[in-house]
Design an enzyme around this catalytic site. Structure first.
Site, PDB file in Angstrom:
ATOM      1  N   LYS A 266      34.734  49.562  37.907  1.00  0.00           N
ATOM      2  CA  LYS A 266      35.469  49.072  36.777  1.00  0.00           C
ATOM      3  C   LYS A 266      35.843  49.771  34.808  1.00  0.00           C
ATOM      4  O   LYS A 266      34.621  49.695  34.697  1.00  0.00           O
ATOM      5  CB  LYS A 266      36.032  47.460  37.703  1.00  0.00           C
ATOM      6  CG  LYS A 266      36.446  47.295  38.713  1.00  0.00           C
ATOM      7  CD  LYS A 266      35.558  45.538  38.433  1.00  0.00           C
ATOM      8  CE  LYS A 266      36.544  44.967  40.391  1.00  0.00           C
ATOM      9  NZ  LYS A 266      37.749  45.243  40.336  1.00  0.00           N
ATOM     10  N   ARG A 340      36.764  43.060  51.806  1.00  0.00           N
ATOM     11  CA  ARG A 340      37.141  43.519  52.970  1.00  0.00           C
ATOM     12  C   ARG A 340      35.437  43.940  53.705  1.00  0.00           C
ATOM     13  O   ARG A 340      35.651  43.530  54.502  1.00  0.00           O
ATOM     14  CB  ARG A 340      37.938  43.993  52.877  1.00  0.00           C
ATOM     15  CG  ARG A 340      37.806  45.768  52.452  1.00  0.00           C
ATOM     16  CD  ARG A 340      39.402  46.407  52.097  1.00  0.00           C
ATOM     17  NE  ARG A 340      39.757  45.894  51.243  1.00  0.00           N
ATOM     18  CZ  ARG A 340      40.949  46.201  50.691  1.00  0.00           C
ATOM     19  NH1 ARG A 340      41.866  47.121  51.229  1.00  0.00           N
ATOM     20  NH2 ARG A 340      41.690  45.420  49.366  1.00  0.00           N
TER      21      ARG A 340
HETATM   22  N1  BES Z   1      37.120  41.289  43.353  1.00  0.00           N
HETATM   23  C1  BES Z   1      37.728  42.836  43.444  1.00  0.00           C
HETATM   24  C2  BES Z   1      39.847  41.643  43.179  1.00  0.00           C
HETATM   25  C3  BES Z   1      40.016  40.687  42.276  1.00  0.00           C
HETATM   26  C4  BES Z   1      40.656  41.551  41.415  1.00  0.00           C
HETATM   27  C5  BES Z   1      39.548  39.664  42.224  1.00  0.00           C
HETATM   28  C6  BES Z   1      41.785  40.443  39.238  1.00  0.00           C
HETATM   29  C7  BES Z   1      40.269  38.719  40.390  1.00  0.00           C
HETATM   30  C8  BES Z   1      40.630  38.959  39.732  1.00  0.00           C
HETATM   31  C9  BES Z   1      38.180  43.161  44.683  1.00  0.00           C
HETATM   32  O1  BES Z   1      36.891  43.476  44.858  1.00  0.00           O
HETATM   33  C10 BES Z   1      38.641  44.626  44.274  1.00  0.00           C
HETATM   34  O2  BES Z   1      37.922  45.234  42.919  1.00  0.00           O
HETATM   35  N2  BES Z   1      40.417  44.709  44.360  1.00  0.00           N
HETATM   36  C11 BES Z   1      40.697  46.469  44.181  1.00  0.00           C
HETATM   37  C12 BES Z   1      40.744  46.460  45.916  1.00  0.00           C
HETATM   38  C13 BES Z   1      41.297  48.350  45.413  1.00  0.00           C
HETATM   39  C14 BES Z   1      40.383  49.067  45.095  1.00  0.00           C
HETATM   40  C15 BES Z   1      41.602  48.650  46.626  1.00  0.00           C
HETATM   41  C16 BES Z   1      41.562  46.105  43.037  1.00  0.00           C
HETATM   42  O3  BES Z   1      42.678  44.740  43.835  1.00  0.00           O
HETATM   43  O4  BES Z   1      42.233  46.319  42.531  1.00  0.00           O
HETATM   44 MN    MN Z   2      36.432  45.009  44.142  1.00  0.00          MN
END
Ligand code: BES
Ligand code: MN
Ligand code: ZN
Length: 488
Positions: A266, A340
Site C-alpha cells: 500500500k 477474504r
Molecule cells: N484492509 C483493507 C480494507 C480497508 C481499507 C480497511 C480502508 C479499512 C480502511 C483490505 O485488506 C484491502 O486492502 N482491500 C483492498 C482490496 C483491493 C486490493 C481489491 C481495497 O479495498 O483497496
Molecule cells: Mn489489504
C-alpha cells in the site's frame, strides 16, 4: 470512571459540576428546582438565541452552593431525540467535564423521558465511552484528565440498566484498546493471549491454534497470507454456551494485525491506519465477553483468524493458487485482498460447525468506505431476512447498517481460469465491496443463513465526536447484542 446512582436533591449534591439536560424551550422539573436556587438564571438561558436547549449545546453558570458549576445540556426537540443521539449527549458531557478539569460530576436524569433500564444503559455507555482516551503512551498530557466519578441523580430504577451499560461500554473499550494498540505490539500471539485473558474473566472458553495446527487443518489461505511475516499466525475458537441455548450462532472476525498490502504494498497514506485491520476479530472477542456477562440465551461461537499481511521474503504472490479449509481453491491476483483469503478458511470452518446463523465482521474493502462513508457498515449475504434483521438492529442502536446487493453477476466477476475463484473482481475496483462479499459467499455452506458486515468505514474515526474518540470506535457490539435480543 465510577458510576454512582442516588436520589439526592440536585442542590445538595457535592460535585464539581451538575449537568442538567433540557429539551428545547422548557426547563424540566429538576432544572426548574435548581433554577429557583439560581434565581431564574437557567430560565433566562432558555430564551437565549444561542442556547434555547438546542441539541448538543451547553450553557454554564456558576453556583456557590455545594456545586461549582451548573451546566444546562440542550437535548433539542423531544420527538427528535433518538437513543443514540442521547447517548452522544452523555458522551459530550464526559468530554466537556474533562476539558474543564472536573473530577466529580453529577448528571440529573429525571427530566429525561424514557424507559428506566434503557436510560441507565444509555447514560452509563455514553459517560464511560466519552471519558475514554487511548493515552497509555503519553508522558505529558496534564489537561486531559479523565473524570473520576459520575453521580446519576434519579429516583428511577436505573441500576439494572447501568449495570448492562457498564458491561457494554467496557466491551467496546476492549475493542478500542486492542484496535488502538500499535501493530508492533499486537502481533497475533499477543492478540491471542489478550483474548485468552478476556475470555477467562468472562467465562468464555477459548482454543488457540498455532501455525502447525493451522497447517494440519488445511487452512492454506491463512498460511499464505502469513508467509511474508515473521510472526506466527493464530486461529481462535471461542465459545459461550448457556444451558438450553435457543440457537447456535457463529461470529467470524477478520484479524489482520497489520495490513501492509503484502507484495502489492500500500502507499504510505493508505497504510497509516492499517493497525485497525483486526477490528472484526476484536469485536468478536468482546461480543462473546458481553454476551456471556449479560447471560444471553444463545450458544455463541467466535472465530478469529489472526495474521499480519507483510511482504517478507517468503510472501505469497500474485498467481499463487491455494486450497482452503473446505477444499475449494482460490487464485491470488492481489496480495492486498488478503482479508477474504483468511476468511475463506474461517468461513469454511464456521460452516462445518453447522450453526443456525453465521455472521462475519471484516474491515474488508476501501470500496465500502467509498460507498457508505464512515457512518454505516454494509451488510451482504445469502439471506435477506437476516440482513434486514441487522439493518433493523442498526436503526435501533444508531450503529447504522445498509444492505448492499449480492447479484449473480458478481459471482461471474470472481470466477478464475485456473481455480474455483480469484481474489480480485476487477482492477478498476468496480463493485469492490460486493465482489469481495461474493468471494466470501463461495466458502459458506449455502444452506446456512450468512451475513457479512463490511466495517471498514466505521471501525476507526479520525475525530472526537459524541461518545467516539479518535481511533477505534467499538462499532458492532451494540448492533449485534440488539440483533441477538430481538431473535424470536
Ligand atoms: N484492509 C483493507 C480494507 C480497508 C481499507 C480497511 C480502508 C479499512 C480502511 C483490505 O485488506 C484491502 O486492502 N482491500 C483492498 C482490496 C483491493 C486490493 C481489491 C481495497 O479495498 O483497496
Ligand atoms: Mn489489504
Ligand atoms: Zn486488510
Amino acid at each position: 470512571m465510577q458510576l454512582e446512582v442516588t436520589s439526592q436533591l440536585p442542590e445538595t449534591v457535592k460535585a464539581d459540576a451538575l449537568f442538567l439536560p433540557v429539551y428545547e424551550g422548557t426547563l424540566g422539573h429538576v432544572a426548574a428546582r435548581m433554577d429557583r436556587e439560581l434565581k431564574g438564571q437557567l430560565q433566562s438561558f432558555i430564551s437565549l438565541e444561542e442556547f434555547h436547549g438546542k441539541y448538543g449545546k451547553f450553557m454554564t453558570t456558576s453556583y456557590n452552593g455545594t456545586l461549582r458549576r451548573v451546566i444546562l445540556v440542550g437535548l433539542g426537540k423531544k420527538d427528535e431525540l433518538t437513543e443514540d443521539k442521547l447517548k452522544k449527549i452523555f458522551g459530550s458531557i464526559s468530554r466537556l467535564a474533562r476539558e474543564i478539569k472536573t473530577k466529580k460530576i453529577a448528571v440529573a436524569l429525571d427530566d429525561l423521558q424514557g424507559d428506566e433500564t434503557n436510560l441507565g444503559n444509555i447514560a452509563a455507555q455514553g459517560l464511560l465511552l466519552g471519558n475514554y482516551r487511548y493515552d497509555l503512551y503519553k508522558t505529558q498530557d496534564k489537561d486531559n484528565i479523565p473524570v473520576d466519578t459520575a453521580i446519576l441523580l434519579t429516583e428511577k430504577k436505573v441500576q439494572a440498566g447501568v449495570k448492562e451499560g457498564i458491561i457494554i461500554a467496557d466491551s467496546m473499550i476492549i475493542v478500542r484498546n486492542l484496535v488502538n494498540t500499535p501493530s508492533m505490539i499486537k502481533v497475533p500471539v499477543y492478540l491471542a493471549q489478550e483474548a485468552k485473558k478476556i475470555c477467562k474473566e468472562a467465562h468464555v472458553s477459548i482454543d488457540i491454534y498455532g501455525r502447525e495446527k493451522i497447517g494440519r487443518m488445511g487452512m492454506h489461505g491463512l498460511l499464505a497470507v502469513n508467509a511474508g511475516s515473521v510472526n506466527e499466525p493464530q486461529f481462535l475458537v471461542m465459545e459461550y454456551r448457556p444451558r438450553n441455548p435457543r440457537k447456535k450462532i457463529v461470529f467470524v472476525g477478520k484479524g489482520i494485525t497489520f495490513d501492509s498490502g503484502g507484495l502489492g504494498i500500500k502507499p504510505g497514506k493508505n497504510m497509516l491506519t492499517m493497525k485497525e485491520d483486526m477490528t472484526g476479530a476484536a469485536t468478536v472477542i468482546a461480543l462473546l465477553r458481553a454476551a456471556s456477562l449479560l447471560k444471553l440465551p444463545y450458544h455463541l461461537i467466535g472465530i478469529a483468524p489472526l495474521t499480519e499481511n507483510m511482504p517478507g521474503n517468503n510472501a505469497y504472490k500474485p498467481g499463487d493458487i491455494l486450497k482452503t479449509y473446505n477444499g475449494k481453491t482460490m487464485e491470488i491476483l492481489h496480495t492486498d485482498a488478503e482479508g477474504r483469503v483468511i476468511l475463506a478458511d474461517a468461513l469454511g470452518y464456521a460452516s462445518a460447525l453447522k450453526p443456525d446463523v453465521i455472521i462475519d465482521l471484516a474491515t474488508l474493502t476501501g470500496a465500502m468506505v467509498i460507498a457508505l462513508g464512515t457512518c454505516a457498515a454494509g451488510v451482504m449475504g445469502n439471506n435477506d431476512v437476516l440482513a434486514q434483521q441487522l439493518v433493523a438492529a442498526g436503526k435501533a442502536t444508531g450503529e447504522k447498517v445498509w444492505q448492499m446487493p449480492l447479484y449473480e453477476e458478481y459471482d461471474e466477476m470472481i470466477k478464475s481460469d485456473v481455480a474455483d475463484v480469484k481474489n480480485l473482481g476487477s482492477w478498476d475496483g468496480i463493485a469492490g465491496g460486493l465482489t469481495a462479499a461474493a468471494f466470501l459467499k463461495a466458502f459458506v455452506d449455502e444452506k446456512i443463513p450468512w451475513a457479512h458486515l463490511d466495517i471498514a468505514g466505521v471501525s476507526f474515526i479520525d475525530k472526537d465526536e459524541g461518545y467516539y474518540c479518535k481511533g477505534g470506535t467499538g462499532f458492532g457490539i451494540n448492533l449485534l447484542l440488539e440483533y441477538l435480543r430481538n431473535l424470536e
